[in-house]
Design an enzyme around this catalytic site. Structure first.
Site, PDB file in Angstrom:
ATOM      1  N   LEU A 211       0.822  -1.215   0.000  1.00 48.15           N
ATOM      2  CA  LEU A 211       0.000   0.000   0.000  1.00 48.15           C
ATOM      3  C   LEU A 211       0.854   1.263   0.000  1.00 48.15           C
ATOM      4  CD1 LEU A 211      -3.004  -0.548   2.419  1.00 48.15           C
ATOM      5  CD2 LEU A 211      -3.062  -0.227  -0.054  1.00 48.15           C
ATOM      6  N   CYS A 212       1.988   1.199   0.729  1.00 43.13           N
ATOM      7  CA  CYS A 212       2.795   2.410   0.827  1.00 43.13           C
ATOM      8  C   CYS A 212       3.439   2.757  -0.504  1.00 43.13           C
ATOM      9  CB  CYS A 212       3.826   2.280   1.942  1.00 43.13           C
ATOM     10  SG  CYS A 212       4.277   0.603   2.304  1.00 43.13           S
ATOM     11  N   THR A 213       3.776   1.728  -1.301  1.00 45.36           N
ATOM     12  CA  THR A 213       4.290   1.990  -2.648  1.00 45.36           C
ATOM     13  C   THR A 213       3.230   2.694  -3.469  1.00 45.36           C
ATOM     14  OG1 THR A 213       5.622  -0.001  -2.559  1.00 45.36           O
ATOM     15  CG2 THR A 213       5.232   0.911  -4.736  1.00 45.36           C
TER      16      THR A 213
END
Ligand SMILES: [Zn+2]
Lengths: 450, 184
Positions: A211-213
């Site tokens: 998700l952070c990507t």
């Protein structure tokens, strides 16, 4: 009824060559003769699950191979993008249920065949619906659906007291799958060959981007699309569920993904890629579908007539670099919760759940401490967490037979701890529970009282 | 081979005596595995679990975490877990229902925890995920942010970050965002 003269000769000439003559590579129960074809036509009932790329091919292949009692189940409606390979459908069919159109088209083309369509989800049907077929053919693209049908088909399987599978209860499946130039075809004979669950590791888990990507450092067009789908949608449409089949929703994702791609200077976001990423669509090639379906249909014909030994038991086809095809024999997991026999326990109807848990702890084949007990989705006793333990504690003093709704024999599942070489590991086991005396009583009753 | 002549006989029999078996409630392998995970839960002191749909519907449940140390001490954070029938082939879907000022949880409740996505493996279980969530509260991390404003503050100015967390948890504003009180 069809013209009997035509029926009896020319049309089935090739099939008859397989069914009339003895051979060395046939199934041990093969009985060649004219009866076999008419039995195949009259009695063999096949369910095709899925009416997409594979399903269209399967229906056509079965119909042309002598099967006459076919049914097909699919929950989808025809979309324009299906038309390139789902050859039974025409432009004017867009929006109609796949199962209905596919059934109609094959019946129009192949005389004598009867196909009953079911426009619904596979879970909508009663389990008994599936027991009505001799063979289930799977033309699916999801692990979830395969796993469901597999569990249903294996639930019909019964074992005798020596843990041998009872042949009449086996529900054979042929399963096809394709992904671009690659495909597989397999035969699942529950209790004999590995079931889908025995070999679930064959399916790699879906790629999930961090998700952070997605939120911070998108690098590909797919990242931008997943950002719009997984993060942006909720942010903007708080509470509204995303529906991948709603073109407006898809359009929204597409335009958000485009904006994001522009912001990061990433090329390649298109509407069809958006659909592909969000719905996890795998590129499908008509000829791969045709090859895999043909293999499945042949296996079904072999299963039904015994005219040849069946594939044992997993065929892979790869047309990506040249052509490579191979058959691998996978083995059953003897402790498989879905197709395995489980441990047989004969019990008195008076045994309480508490006593049963103690028995499981001492049983030489189980030695399972701290057992939690589940019967058909009902948690009879849970050791943890405390909130569930409290809710189920009062069952401990009740007879197991009553807790199982007075079912004379059934499968139950237990989880608990086993000690192996001083090491404790947790495990999940399947049990076949038979209550003593219950069947006998019923028989005496029907024998006429006294 | 399925022995069609047997099929013939069976159909004749079935027409004569219709002794159907009891309807089967299907329990997916995923449900069985989840039951196992749940029956073996060993929750930390900080964590409570509840099953809003009762003892026989475990596929959707709620977890609340009350960190006893770190920036989020004394706050109470509610999570929903959604487990699919293909569990543990697929990770559970976890969302944070409590709006929180946190570098790794965005304001919509998406959680950035590696084992919920790219690092999920079928050998992991619900207990691992719950421990992972607890860890997020004791060790918020600015390197993998979902809420990058919060991440930047944590990185550059931990004191301000601490004050922001406190303000958010007491039900105040941080920047343009308003939070509900979650200290009880
Ligand atoms: Zn199995």
């Amino acid at each position: 009824m069809a013209n009997p003269d035509f029926e009896s000769n020319a049309r089935w000439r090739d099939l008859d060559k397989l069914l009339l003559r003895p051979g060395n590579l046939v199934n041990e129960n093969f009985e060649p003769g004219p009866q076999l074809r008419s039995d195949l036509q009259e009695y063999a009932r096949v369910l095709v699950v899925g009416a997409g790329g594979l399903g269209c091919e399967l229906l056509k292949d079965f119909a042309l191979s002598g099967f006459r009692n076919l049914e097909v189940i699919d929950m989808d409606r025809i979309e324009v993008t299906n038309l390139n390979r789902q050859f039974l459908f025409r432009l004017q069919d867009v929006g109609r249920p796949k199962a209905e159109v596919a059934a109609q088209r094959v019946m129009e083309r192949v005389s004598g065949v009867n196909i009953v369509p079911h426009f619904c989800r596979i879970e909508d049907k009663e389990v008994e619906f599936y027991n009505d077929f001799n063979i289930i053919a799977l033309g699916l693209d999801s692990i979830e659906a395969r796993s469901y049908i597999n569990a249903v088909a294996c639930s019909f399987l019964e074992y005798d007291s020596e843990d041998n599978p009872i042949q009449e209860t086996m529900k054979p499946m042929v399963d096809g799958g394709t992904e671009g130039f690659k495909g597989h075809a397999r035969v699942i004979m529950p209790g004999v060959t590995p079931c889908f669950e025995c070999t679930i590791w064959l399916f790699p888990p879906q790629v999930k981007f961090p998700l952070c990507t997605l939120a911070e450092t998108p690098r590909t067009a797919a990242h931008c699309i997943e950002y719009a789908h997984l993060i942006k949608w909720d942010e903007v449409n708080s509470g509204k569920a995303f529906d991948a089949d709603d073109p407006e929703h898809m359009q929204w994702i597409y335009s958000e993904a485009t904006k994001r791609a522009e912001l990061f200077g990433i090329p390649g976001v298109t509407y069809s890629l958006t659909q592909g990423v969000v719905k996890n669509i795998i590129p499908a090639i008509a000829s791969t579908n045709a090859i895999i379906s043909a293999a499945c249909a042949l296996e079904a014909l072999k299963l039904a007539t015994g005219c040849s030994k069946t594939l044992s038991n997993y065929l892979t086809y790869n047309g990506l670099e040249g052509l490579h095809t191979k058959v691998t024999e996978f083995f059953k997991d003897k402790d498989c919760l879905v197709c395995g026999p489980g441990v047989l326990l004969e019990l008195d109807t008076s045994i309480t759940l508490q006593k049963f848990i103690e028995l499981v702890e001492e049983h030489p084949k189980l030695l399972l401490a701290k057992a939690s007990v589940t019967h058909r989705g009902k948690n009879l006793y849970m050791q943890a967490p405390p909130v569930l333990e409290e809710m189920t504690r009062s069952n401990l003093n009740l007879p197991l037979y009553d807790l199982m709704d007075k079912t004379p024999k059934d499968v139950i599942h237990i989880t608990g701890m086993v000690s192996k070489n001083d090491k404790k590991t947790s495990c999940l086991r399947k049990l076949r529970v038979v209550f003593k005396g219950v069947d006998v009583v019923t028989e005496m009753d029907t024998a006429g009282g006294a | 081979m399925i022995r069609l002549f047997k099929v013939k006989e069976k159909q004749r029999e079935a027409a004569e005596n219709n002794n159907g078996r009891a309807p089967v409630k299907k329990q997916s392998p995923g449900e069985l595995r989840l039951n196992k995970d749940i029956s073996e839960l060993n929750l930390p002191q900080t964590t409570k679990i509840s099953f809003p749909n009762g003892k026989d519907e475990l596929m959707n449940f709620e977890v609340s975490i009350r960190p006893d140390e770190g920036y989020y001490r004394s706050g109470k954070f509610e999570f929903t877990f959604q487990v699919s029938p293909t569990y543990p082939h697929e990770a559970p879907k976890v969302k944070c229902k409590t709006k929180v000022y946190h570098p790794n949880i965005d304001l919509e409740g998406n959680v950035c925890l590696n084992i919920l996505r790219e690092d999920w493996k079928p050998v992991l279980n619900i207990n691992t995920v719950i421990y992972g969530l607890n860890y997020l509260f004791t060790h918020p991390n600015h390197e993998d942010p979902l809420n990058h404003e919060a991440a930047a503050v944590l990185r550059d100015n931990p004191k301000t970050f601490e004050a922001n967390v406190r303000r958010a948890m007491s039900g105040g504003y941080v920047g343009n965002n308003t939070f509900s009180r979650c200290i009880y």
